[in-house]
Design a protein around this motif. Structure first.
Motif, short mmCIF file in Angstrom:
data_model
loop_
_atom_site.label_atom_id
_atom_site.label_comp_id
_atom_site.label_asym_id
_atom_site.label_seq_id
_atom_site.Cartn_x
_atom_site.Cartn_y
_atom_site.Cartn_z
N ARG A 57 44.62 18.31 25.45
CA ARG A 57 43.99 17.91 24.17
C ARG A 57 44.66 18.80 23.29
O ARG A 57 44.91 18.16 22.02
CB ARG A 57 42.67 18.20 24.16
N LYS A 112 50.88 17.16 18.42
CA LYS A 112 51.72 16.28 18.20
C LYS A 112 51.31 15.33 17.12
O LYS A 112 52.02 15.15 16.01
CB LYS A 112 52.06 15.75 19.45
N SER A 113 50.10 15.06 17.01
CA SER A 113 49.46 14.09 16.42
C SER A 113 49.37 14.49 15.02
O SER A 113 49.77 13.93 14.04
CB SER A 113 47.97 13.56 16.73
N ASN A 142 48.44 17.24 22.52
CA ASN A 142 48.31 15.90 22.09
C ASN A 142 47.68 16.11 20.29
O ASN A 142 48.20 15.22 19.41
CB ASN A 142 47.41 15.09 22.64
N ALA A 144 50.67 18.25 29.02
CA ALA A 144 49.93 17.44 28.11
C ALA A 144 48.49 17.53 28.42
O ALA A 144 47.97 17.53 29.48
CB ALA A 144 50.21 15.91 28.31
#
Length: 359
Positions: free
Chosen positions: A293, A299-300, A296, A291
């Motif tokens: 930036r 995924k967002s 993430n 994980a």
């Protein structure tokens, strides 16, 4: 109970004009790789039919029904049922509507079980007390027969509810695409993804990785040929041990934990040949994505897309695709072809959005 060839023929002829049929199967799969059918359930708009496969050896009428494109076949979580039909009859049903996939397309929980779906849509409580029954015993108990019938009795009503939402949302391509993936996986005879079962394979390098890939393909082919579960051929740990050290004698194979004695005895020559580096090429697998930036942000972005599409986010986010997108961002390269099907367009947009955000 439909338990003769003539009864099955008559049933299939009576159902060939049905617009949609609900299907389910009961089977056992304990000491074999392929499922052994114990019961096949069929429902039309008026009643449920239970087919006893132990009394039938002429499947041509049912096979013809399965491939009839004018009849929708409604199943819930169809993977193992489709595998059973393919192994039993050599065909894949066409025009399949999987209510589990459709529910996820409609924003309901991902991988929702049939009982929960019936409760959610119809507010009915169904027992799950006989899911582990011995479906090969005869006679089947009244409780088993009731349980089996319940598995298709409400499926067409749920299909009608979900299909309306799928049509309104223009999501037919997702339902069709997910079923095509089931078929593609069952048709894969190269077993290129077999290595994915070995979660620690990325730690291997060079010839070790090439060996374990060859071993994983060998295991897939062997268990199908012998109709045995994977661990009855060789465990994941055994494949890793074999790959790490490479040079094994026939006698040493018996000392490998997770390699059954029967395999060590009957497959020794095959294993030693597979472990030879003469025909293998060194390769590497990417390390698991940690994980950060970039991950993430990917995924967002995908969660946002799923919400806009009105589908369960887990349906959109497949780990191999997410990781492929991650490495495409890191290496500033294009999205690999492995990201395919209905998801590819979404992932391409997500890739562009993430790159734009990071620039």
């Amino acid at each position: 109970m439909i338990d003769t060839n003539s009864d099955l023929l008559a049933l299939c002829q009576s159902l060939e004009k049905s617009p949609a049929l609900a299907l389910d199967t009961e089977f056992i799969r304990v000491r074999t790789f392929f499922p052994k059918p114990g019961l096949i359930q069929i429902a039309d708009q008026s009643q449920v039919y239970l087919v006893d496969p132990l009394g039938i050896d002429e499947w041509a009428p049912f096979k013809q029904l399965l491939v009839n494109p004018d009849v929708v076949k409604v199943l819930h979580a169809c993977d193992e049922d489709i595998e059973l039909f393919y192994h039993l009859m050599g065909v894949f049903p066409v025009n399949v509507f999987d209510t589990q996939v459709a529910a996820a397309c409609c924003g309901m929980d991902f991988s929702m079980g049939y009982q929960r779906l019936v409760k959610s849509v119809l507010d009915l409580d169904l027992p799950k007390t006989h899911s582990r029954s011995d479906w090969m015993q005869r006679p089947l108990s009244p409780e088993q027969l009731t349980y089996a019938a319940d598995d298709v009795d409400h499926l067409l009503e749920i299909y009608t509810f979900l299909k309306s939402k799928i049509d309104d949302g223009g999501l037919q391509n997702i339902v069709a695409g997910e079923y095509q993936q089931v078929v593609d996986n069952l048709q894969d005879r190269e077993f290129g993804n077999a290595i994915n079962r070995l979660k620690m394979a990325w730690k291997l390098n060079g010839y070790q990785l090439a060996r374990v890939r060859a071993l994983s393909v060998w295991r897939e082919r062997s268990m199908r040929a012998k109709d045995l579960p994977r661990n009855r051929i060789a465990s994941n740990d055994a494949l890793m041990q074999l790959a790490k050290h490479g040079n094994w004698s026939k006698s040493q194979l018996f000392d490998i934990e997770g390699l059954p004695e029967q395999t060590a005895r009957s497959c020794a020559d095959d294993l030693i040949a597979l472990l030879s580096v003469e025909y293998l090429q060194e390769e590497r697998l990417p390390k698991p994505v940690k994980a950060d930036r970039i991950l993430n942000l990917i995924k967002s972005t995908l969660v946002d897309y799923a919400q806009r599409m009105g589908i369960a986010e887990q349906l959109l986010m497949k780990k191999p695709y997410t990781e492929a997108t991650y490495w495409a961002v890191k290496s500033k390269s294009s999205l690999p072809e492995q990201v395919s099907g209905w998801r590819r367009g979404v992932y391409l947009e997500a890739l562009d959005a993430v790159i734009s955000e990071l620039s």
